[in-house]
Design an enzyme around this catalytic site. Structure first.
Site, PDB file in Angstrom:
ATOM      1  CB  SER A  20      -8.229   0.769   5.883  1.00 57.17           C
ATOM      2  OG  SER A  20      -8.912   1.983   6.049  1.00 57.17           O
TER       3      SER A  20
ATOM      4  CB  SER B 242      -8.019   3.682   2.945  1.00 57.05           C
ATOM      5  OG  SER B 242      -7.143   3.090   3.891  1.00 57.05           O
TER       6      SER B 242
ATOM      7  CE  LYS C  71      -3.908   1.956   2.622  1.00 56.85           C
ATOM      8  NZ  LYS C  71      -4.770   1.771   3.815  1.00 56.85           N
TER       9      LYS C  71
END
EC number: 6.3.5.7
Length: 482
Positions: free
Chosen positions: A175, A151, A76
């Site tokens: 997330s 996210s 990420k």
């Protein structure tokens, strides 16, 4: 089976037997990215040359004894990677190349994993759909008109679409688990303190945690082994022994006591999601576990307390982005104050600005006791509910999200509606507990996730429960058609 469809443990076996090379595997995954990335848009940065160079080096060394050796994964974009752009999906960090690795990045490299690139996300991890990325929207591989969750939507979509074999995400209020649920993959948020946060760009420091997104529970245990452990660079990491999580891959829940909180199955939970979770409870019972309804009475306050605490910490953490030390700087300005103002106005997106303003207000003189202090007291009550439940139960199960993935644009005009997407996951972060999301069914053709919550530092038990459920069902074997 095509090489990009392999799991970590399948790839590891073929690499160990020299039936495939790391370069072959990496090329197959890069070709898959070429095929589908235009539709999915999971990656912000693809390090094609770096990945191939690393795979060739691993093949030359011919040492596949390390668990992730030669296996392509993604990270990420809020986790620092040395000499590889790390933007947090924000224009304000659009040119930031870290001079150091986050501890988890360093651990993956030490394990000889091949880093393919950095995945898209909501800006600074603030969002539940990846629609808040400062660059572009990521789409759900199961339905390109729907969100992948957030996210960590880029990481979850990349794993589901075969654009990487595994990925790392971060989880502040759900997330990792919520996008894993939306994309039909496995996502685990470890206990706060189990995995080092050093090098994770801070959003809400008392809630942030790095975890895994994988194709199945076995891979989850393998990757968690690779990234767990105390780190002297992170004062919040806990110095205690880390078990071998692959030893928890035992299909046995006989006698396990499972709590099913009524607050997680009431109003706002989609009917098909509720039925999928209740069916999962019956599956556990058929395997010898004991499932009982329980109550976590302060659950209804957790979401609202979270949206005081997290923005308050964000307003403090994001004060450093001023255009002076690093990141993007406004071009035209009159003086220092004007530089700050223009840099932050141009660099941050609307959701980040909203949360900074909310947090600054909650911490301001005269309002601290009324909002932030009260929210922290609610947090204690939420944690106490879990503590009391875990005196009787080994794990707690619930939906990961109240609905399956929603349509792109469906909730962007109503932030409160968007925040409700994390109503089932936020209490876990407030209490600092570990939880895993595993596929447990479908709603209108879209995946549904089952959340299994454990006691602090007892990731082993939730992995055992998840593995047992996975072995008894075939939801994790179903793949999106692209």
């Amino acid at each position: 089976m095509k090489l990009y469809e392999l799991t970590v443990h399948e790839a590891r076996e073929l690499l160990s037997k020299r039936e495939i090379s790391s370069e072959e595997l990496t090329k197959a995954v890069l070709e898959r990215i070429d095929q589908v990335e235009e539709k999915i848009r999971a990656f912000l940065t693809i390090d094609r040359e770096g990945a191939l160079e690393m795979s060739r080096k691993i093949d030359e060394e011919a040492d596949f004894s390390r668990t992730l050796a030669g296996i392509p994964g993604a990270i990420k974009d809020n986790i620092c990677t040395k000499n590889l752009k790390t933007t947090c999906a924000s224009k304000i960090l659009g040119n930031f190349i870290p001079p150091y690795d986050a501890t988890v990045s360093k651990k993956l490299k030490a394990d000889n994993a091949v880093i393919l690139g950095k995945t898209n996300m909501d800006e600074f991890a603030m969002g539940s759909s990846t629609e808040n990325s400062g660059f572009f929207i990521t789409r759900n591989p199961w339905d390109l008109e729907r969100v992948p969750g957030g996210s960590s939507g880029g990481s979850a979509a990349a794993v589901a679409a075969g654009e990487c074999i595994f990925a790392l995400g971060s989880d502040t209020g759900g997330s990792i688990r919520q996008p894993a649920s939306y994309c039909g993959v496995v996502g685990l948020k470890p206990t706060y303190g189990r995995v080092s946060r050093y090098g994770l760009v801070a959003y809400a420091s008392s809630l942030d945690q790095i975890g895994t997104i994988t194709k199945d529970v076995t891979d989850c245990a393998i990757v968690l082994n690779a990234i767990s452990g105390w780190d002297e660079c992170d004062s919040t990491s806990v110095n205690m022994p880390v078990p071998d999580y692959t030893e928890s891959l035992v299909a046995d829940v006989k006698g396990m006591k499972i709590g099913l909180p009524k607050e997680y199955l009431g109003e706002g939970i989609d009917k098909e999601v509720r039925e999928a979770v209740l069916a999962a409870a019956r599956t556990f019972e058929s395997l010898g576990a004991v499932c009982e309804e329980i109550s976590l009475p302060h659950t209804e306050y957790a979401l609202w307390a979270y949206y005081i605490i997290a923005p308050a910490e964000a307003s403090s953490n994001l004060a450093r982005y001023d255009g002076i030390r690093y990141g993007v700087r406004a071009v035209d300005y009159d003086d220092l104050i004007d530089l700050y103002k223009k840099t932050r106005s141009e660099g941050f997106g609307p959701e980040v600005k909203r949360r900074i303003m909310l947090g600054t207000y909650a911490l301001s003189s005269g309002y601290y006791d009324a909002y932030y202090l009260k929210a922290q007291k609610v947090r204690t009550l939420v944690k106490r509910d879990f503590d009391m439940a875990f005196e009787k139960y080994d794990v707690i199960i619930s939906p990961t999200a109240p609905t399956a993935a929603f349509r792109i644009g469906e909730k962007t005009g109503d932030p409160l509606k968007m925040y409700m997407s994390d109503v089932c996951t936020i209490p876990v972060n407030m209490a600092g507990l570990p939880a895993i999301s595993v596929p447990c069914g479908f709603s209108n053709g879209m995946p549904v996730g089952l959340q299994i919550i454990g006691k602090a530092f007892d990731e082993a038990t939730i992995i055992r429960a998840a593995y047992t459920f996975e072995q008894a069902t075939d939801y994790h074997r179903k793949k999106p058609v692209l």
